[in-house]
Design an enzyme around this catalytic site. Structure first.
Site, short mmCIF file in Angstrom:
data_model
loop_
_atom_site.label_atom_id
_atom_site.label_comp_id
_atom_site.label_asym_id
_atom_site.label_seq_id
_atom_site.Cartn_x
_atom_site.Cartn_y
_atom_site.Cartn_z
N TRP A 82 -6.71 7.80 1.10
CA TRP A 82 -6.16 6.92 0.05
C TRP A 82 -7.00 7.00 -1.23
O TRP A 82 -6.50 7.20 -2.33
CB TRP A 82 -6.14 5.49 0.60
CG TRP A 82 -5.46 4.47 -0.25
CD1 TRP A 82 -4.56 4.68 -1.24
CD2 TRP A 82 -5.63 3.05 -0.14
NE1 TRP A 82 -4.14 3.48 -1.76
CE2 TRP A 82 -4.79 2.47 -1.10
CE3 TRP A 82 -6.41 2.22 0.67
CZ2 TRP A 82 -4.71 1.08 -1.27
CZ3 TRP A 82 -6.32 0.85 0.51
CH2 TRP A 82 -5.50 0.29 -0.45
N HIS A 142 -18.98 12.51 3.85
CA HIS A 142 -19.09 11.40 4.82
C HIS A 142 -20.57 11.10 5.11
O HIS A 142 -20.86 10.26 5.97
CB HIS A 142 -18.43 11.78 6.14
CG HIS A 142 -16.93 11.80 6.12
ND1 HIS A 142 -16.18 10.78 5.59
CD2 HIS A 142 -16.04 12.71 6.61
CE1 HIS A 142 -14.89 11.09 5.74
NE2 HIS A 142 -14.78 12.23 6.36
N TYR A 231 -11.80 -1.62 1.52
CA TYR A 231 -10.40 -1.30 1.83
C TYR A 231 -9.54 -2.56 1.74
O TYR A 231 -8.47 -2.56 1.15
CB TYR A 231 -10.35 -0.70 3.24
CG TYR A 231 -8.97 -0.30 3.74
CD1 TYR A 231 -8.53 1.01 3.61
CD2 TYR A 231 -8.13 -1.22 4.37
CE1 TYR A 231 -7.27 1.39 4.08
CE2 TYR A 231 -6.88 -0.85 4.84
CZ TYR A 231 -6.46 0.45 4.69
OH TYR A 231 -5.22 0.82 5.17
N GLY A 298 -1.98 2.01 8.11
CA GLY A 298 -2.43 1.62 6.78
C GLY A 298 -2.40 0.12 6.55
O GLY A 298 -2.06 -0.35 5.46
P1 A3P Z 1 -5.07 3.28 10.20
O1 A3P Z 1 -5.42 4.24 11.29
O2 A3P Z 1 -5.63 1.91 10.43
O3 A3P Z 1 -3.62 3.25 9.89
P2 A3P Z 1 -9.32 8.15 6.42
O4 A3P Z 1 -8.47 8.56 5.26
O5 A3P Z 1 -10.71 7.77 6.02
O6 A3P Z 1 -9.25 9.14 7.50
O7 A3P Z 1 -8.71 6.79 6.94
C1 A3P Z 1 -7.44 6.75 7.54
C2 A3P Z 1 -6.93 5.32 7.52
O8 A3P Z 1 -6.48 5.02 6.18
C3 A3P Z 1 -5.74 5.15 8.42
O9 A3P Z 1 -5.79 3.80 8.86
C4 A3P Z 1 -4.60 5.41 7.47
O10 A3P Z 1 -3.35 4.92 7.90
C5 A3P Z 1 -5.10 4.67 6.23
N1 A3P Z 1 -4.43 5.14 5.01
C6 A3P Z 1 -4.10 6.41 4.67
N2 A3P Z 1 -3.50 6.43 3.49
C7 A3P Z 1 -3.41 5.17 3.06
C8 A3P Z 1 -2.87 4.55 1.90
N3 A3P Z 1 -2.27 5.27 0.94
N4 A3P Z 1 -2.97 3.21 1.78
C9 A3P Z 1 -3.59 2.48 2.73
N5 A3P Z 1 -4.10 3.00 3.86
C10 A3P Z 1 -4.04 4.34 4.02
#
Ligand code: A3P
Length: 330
Positions: A82, A142, A231, A298
């Site tokens: 995101w 990371h 977040y 998300g």
């Molecule tokens: P969930 O597994 O709780 O749905 P990363 O990008 O660090 O790998 O994190 C992934 C998490 O961010 C996932 O959480 C994913 O669904 C969520 N995510 C990805 N895109 C997003 C967006 N545009 N807005 C909010 N959450 C998002």
């Protein structure tokens, strides 16, 4: 104002194969404690995934930060995808109108627009050329603060740190790791197995609490260098957070952009609903994960659907113990 992509996008990412490890890396790895069936190596207090060790060493040796660099730092699963989308859109908003039909985010997965240093740039046998990046370079990692190179710490480059509450982070990680395990032909883990590891600090780039705290403390002392984002706040007040982020990055929205509500266009473009429904984010793989696995639910609070009361209390207790003294709360 434009930034961050190699020209032309998308990046051709070449990740490491097992045989590509240098002797130096193999020697080092032999000397380190391992966990999670040899998937994690404990290096200077952090658990680094086996396949990123070479990239970490190479990053340490070769990366020179520029004063104009912008570095997104995250613990895995806190919303990296995101924030990559948001930062890319924000910094490139003159070159790419967030409403344009040809916006790169509509055709390229966010992870292929903003490379992770120890994985995408330094992780392969051949180090990707950073000379193609326009300034300001938008990069990500990371790594915990302790493992950043001196040039990152000493230069004027700016760090955007995103964190997420530990319970949702863990649940997201559990789902994600099972996706990669299955893709590698392994059995998925039960939530109990992964929970024990996570709560003992054993997870990719963990311990989670040390990671968050290292950047939190630095952000208190160096508020012009490190911007600490949550977040949950981004979900609650995306436009306010984005405006603050733009100010921190010295690219505040102009009065004309305010009138046109460009900030809202970026929020909409990068929303979960929009990105998760794009074909480019539904198919294919990034590393061992399905691209779609980066977009699961998300939401804030999905942990309630997965953690027992006891697990929830355990994570609350650890979080309270670790974060209380530094004034960090979720
Ligand atoms: P969930 O597994 O709780 O749905 P990363 O990008 O660090 O790998 O994190 C992934 C998490 O961010 C996932 O959480 C994913 O669904 C969520 N995510 C990805 N895109 C997003 C967006 N545009 N807005 C909010 N959450 C998002």
């Amino acid at each position: 104002m434009s930034s961050g992509t190699l020209e032309p996008p998308p990046l051709v990412l070449k990740h490491l194969q097992e045989d590509d490890l240098t002797e130096e890396c193999k020697d080092l790895m032999r000397s380190l404690p391992t966990a999670d069936q040899g998937f994690l190596y404990q290096y200077q207090g952090s658990w680094i995934p086996r396949s990123f060790m070479q990239g970490l060493l190479s990053f340490n040796k070769h990366f020179q930060a520029h004063d104009t660099d912008i570095l997104l730092v995250t613990f895995p699963k806190v919303g990296t995808t995101w924030l990559k989308s948001i930062l890319f859109s924000l910094l490139n908003r003159v070159r790419y109108d967030p409403n344009a039909q040809q916006h790169p985010l509509l055709t390229t997965h966010p992870h292929e627009l903003v490379p992770i240093l120890e994985i995408d740039i330094y992780g392969g046998k051949q180090v990707l050329e950073l000379t193609h990046l326009t300034s300001p370079r938008l990069l990500s990692t990371h790594l915990p603060y302790s493992l950043l190179t001196r040039s990152v710490k000493d230069s004027m480059c700016k760090i955007v740190y995103l964190c997420r509450n530990p319970k949702d982070t863990f649940v997201s990680l559990w789902h994600f790791q099972n996706n990669t395990r299955v893709n590698r032909g392994m059995n998925p883990s039960t939530i109990e197995q992964d929970f024990d590891n996570f709560s003992n600090g054993i997870s990719p780039y963990g311990p989670y609490w040390d990671h968050v705290m290292s950047y939190w403390k630095e952000s208190l002392e160096k508020s012009k260098k490190i911007f600490f984002l949550e977040y949950e706040k981004m979900k609650e007040q995306p436009t306010i957070c984005l405006k603050k982020l733009a100010e921190f990055l010295d690219c505040a929205f102009s009065p004309e952009e305010e009138v046109k509500n460009v900030v809202n266009d970026i929020v909409r473009l990068c929303s979960f609903e929009n990105l998760s429904n794009l074909e480019v984010n539904k198919n294919g793989k990034y590393l061992a994960a399905n691209k779609a696995a980066f977009f699961r639910r998300g939401e804030v609070g999905d942990w309630k659907n997965h953690l027992t009361a006891e697990m929830s209390e355990t994570l609350d207790r650890i979080t309270e113990e670790k974060f209380h003294s530094v004034g960090l709360k979720f």
